[in-house]
Scaffold this motif. Structure first.
Motif, short mmCIF file in Angstrom:
data_model
loop_
_atom_site.label_atom_id
_atom_site.label_comp_id
_atom_site.label_asym_id
_atom_site.label_seq_id
_atom_site.Cartn_x
_atom_site.Cartn_y
_atom_site.Cartn_z
N ILE A 152 -3.04 7.91 -5.42
CA ILE A 152 -3.50 7.78 -6.85
C ILE A 152 -3.03 6.32 -7.25
O ILE A 152 -3.46 5.70 -8.29
N ASN A 153 -1.59 6.02 -7.20
CA ASN A 153 -1.02 4.76 -7.76
C ASN A 153 -1.90 3.67 -7.24
O ASN A 153 -2.08 2.57 -7.99
N ASN A 154 -2.18 3.87 -5.91
CA ASN A 154 -3.00 2.68 -5.32
C ASN A 154 -4.19 2.34 -6.03
O ASN A 154 -4.81 1.10 -6.33
N PHE A 155 -5.06 3.53 -6.24
CA PHE A 155 -6.32 3.28 -6.93
C PHE A 155 -6.05 2.64 -8.52
O PHE A 155 -6.76 1.90 -9.08
N ALA A 156 -4.96 3.10 -8.97
CA ALA A 156 -4.64 2.61 -10.51
C ALA A 156 -4.38 1.55 -10.80
O ALA A 156 -4.72 1.01 -11.63
N ARG A 157 -3.98 0.79 -9.55
CA ARG A 157 -3.65 -0.63 -9.72
C ARG A 157 -4.90 -1.45 -9.77
O ARG A 157 -4.78 -2.66 -10.40
N ILE A 158 -6.20 -1.09 -9.11
CA ILE A 158 -7.34 -1.80 -9.21
C ILE A 158 -8.35 -1.30 -10.20
O ILE A 158 -9.42 -1.70 -10.40
N LEU A 159 -8.15 0.04 -10.75
CA LEU A 159 -9.00 0.61 -11.60
C LEU A 159 -8.98 0.22 -13.21
O LEU A 159 -8.82 0.97 -14.04
N ASP A 160 -9.20 -0.98 -13.19
CA ASP A 160 -9.39 -1.54 -14.62
C ASP A 160 -10.86 -1.73 -15.19
O ASP A 160 -11.78 -2.40 -14.55
N LEU A 202 0.70 -1.22 -0.02
CA LEU A 202 0.05 -0.09 -0.04
C LEU A 202 0.90 1.26 0.12
O LEU A 202 0.46 2.43 0.16
N GLY A 203 2.33 1.05 0.21
CA GLY A 203 3.12 2.32 0.19
C GLY A 203 3.18 2.89 1.43
O GLY A 203 3.66 4.16 1.67
N LEU A 204 2.91 2.24 2.72
CA LEU A 204 2.77 2.96 3.91
C LEU A 204 4.05 2.61 4.66
O LEU A 204 4.44 3.45 5.55
N VAL A 205 4.83 1.66 4.27
CA VAL A 205 6.12 1.38 4.85
C VAL A 205 6.99 1.06 3.63
O VAL A 205 6.75 0.47 2.52
N GLU A 206 8.46 1.36 4.13
CA GLU A 206 9.39 0.77 3.07
C GLU A 206 10.91 0.31 3.78
O GLU A 206 11.15 1.17 4.78
N GLY A 209 -3.95 13.86 -10.95
CA GLY A 209 -3.84 12.31 -10.86
C GLY A 209 -5.08 11.63 -10.90
O GLY A 209 -5.25 10.62 -11.71
N PHE A 210 -6.13 12.18 -10.37
CA PHE A 210 -7.61 11.65 -10.47
C PHE A 210 -8.14 11.47 -12.01
O PHE A 210 -8.56 10.88 -12.45
N GLN A 211 -7.44 12.88 -12.58
CA GLN A 211 -8.03 12.96 -13.93
C GLN A 211 -7.27 11.84 -14.85
O GLN A 211 -8.06 11.10 -15.83
#
Length: 237
Positions: free
Chosen positions: A83-91, A64-68, A170-172
């Motif tokens: 935005i990137n997290n949404f993009a992963r599932i927004l097919d 989820l990008g919360l830790v690294e 990013g949302f656009q």
């Protein structure tokens, strides 16, 4: 006989519970992006679970990008790329009709709500860029009421850019596949619309409004421009 005293069965897995506890730990200790977090062994001993469970929970948070992991520092908290997290599932091909409709409505809401930001942050270069976009589409299409996905993306994409809000931009980009999917699902007949004002509000009219109008007049113009989409949605009740 009542069922009030029966508690629902806890169906969360051990990893689910640990993930929740880790998030609570971050919040309760007011950790910020860049702050180090305890090692796997420390979490394991404190929570009374195996390091394997801790590792799997941390892997979820890393996804989820919360830790690294940082060299010489261990695991640190990071700021997630929403935005990137949404993009992963927004097919669009994997989403149901209801979700697609809601996402398309979100696009309309964003464009109706950005007026004040456009007028506050527009520059002469932005206006020149819009002029170039409009002139180009006018040269290519004599009937300005004809819906074209390419010209919609070019013009409205520039509006998002003028807003100077990175998350909004990013949302656009995120919603473009949804917009394309909805567009392709419609036939040319679906885009023929009798406008309540009696005429179609073109991109040039919108651009002129940005140049000499006000946020309120622009909102009204944008509402008329997007009227076919609003009417299509409201007719689905």
């Amino acid at each position: 006989m009542t069922m009030k005293n029966i508690k629902p069965i806890d169906t969360l897995s051990l990893v689910d519970k640990v993930e929740i506890r880790l998030l609570e730990f971050f919040k309760n200790n007011n950790l910020k992006p860049g702050d180090p977090i305890p090692k796997e062994l420390e979490f394991s001993e404190s929570l009374g679970v195996s390091r394997t469970v801790i590792r799997e929970a941390l892997l979820r948070l890393r996804t989820l990008g919360l830790v690294e992991s940082k060299k010489h520092r261990g695991m640190v908290l990071t700021e997630p790329d929403i935005i990137n997290n949404f993009a992963r599932i927004l097919d669009p091909t994997l989403l149901g009709t209801g979700i697609l409709k809601n996402l398309f409505e979100l696009r309309l809401i964003l464009e109706m709500g950005m007026a004040d930001f456009l007028f506050e942050r527009k520059t002469q270069k932005d206006l020149d860029d819009l002029e170039e976009i409009v002139v180009k589409e006018e040269e290519q299409e004599s009937d300005q009421s004809h819906f074209s996905l390419d010209k919609e993306i070019a013009f409205h994409g520039k509006l998002y850019q003028i807003s100077n809000n990175k998350t909004l931009q990013g949302f656009q980009q995120l919603l473009l596949p949804v917009f394309e999917y909805v567009h392709l699902k419609n036939t040319p007949q679906d885009f023929k619309h009798r406008y309540s004002s009696g005429h179609f509000v073109t991109h040039r009219m919108l651009m002129d409004n940005i140049k000499i109008g006000t946020p309120e007049t622009f909102r009204n113009a944008m509402r008329h421009h997007l009227e076919p989409h609003f009417d299509s949605i409201f007719k689905e009740k």
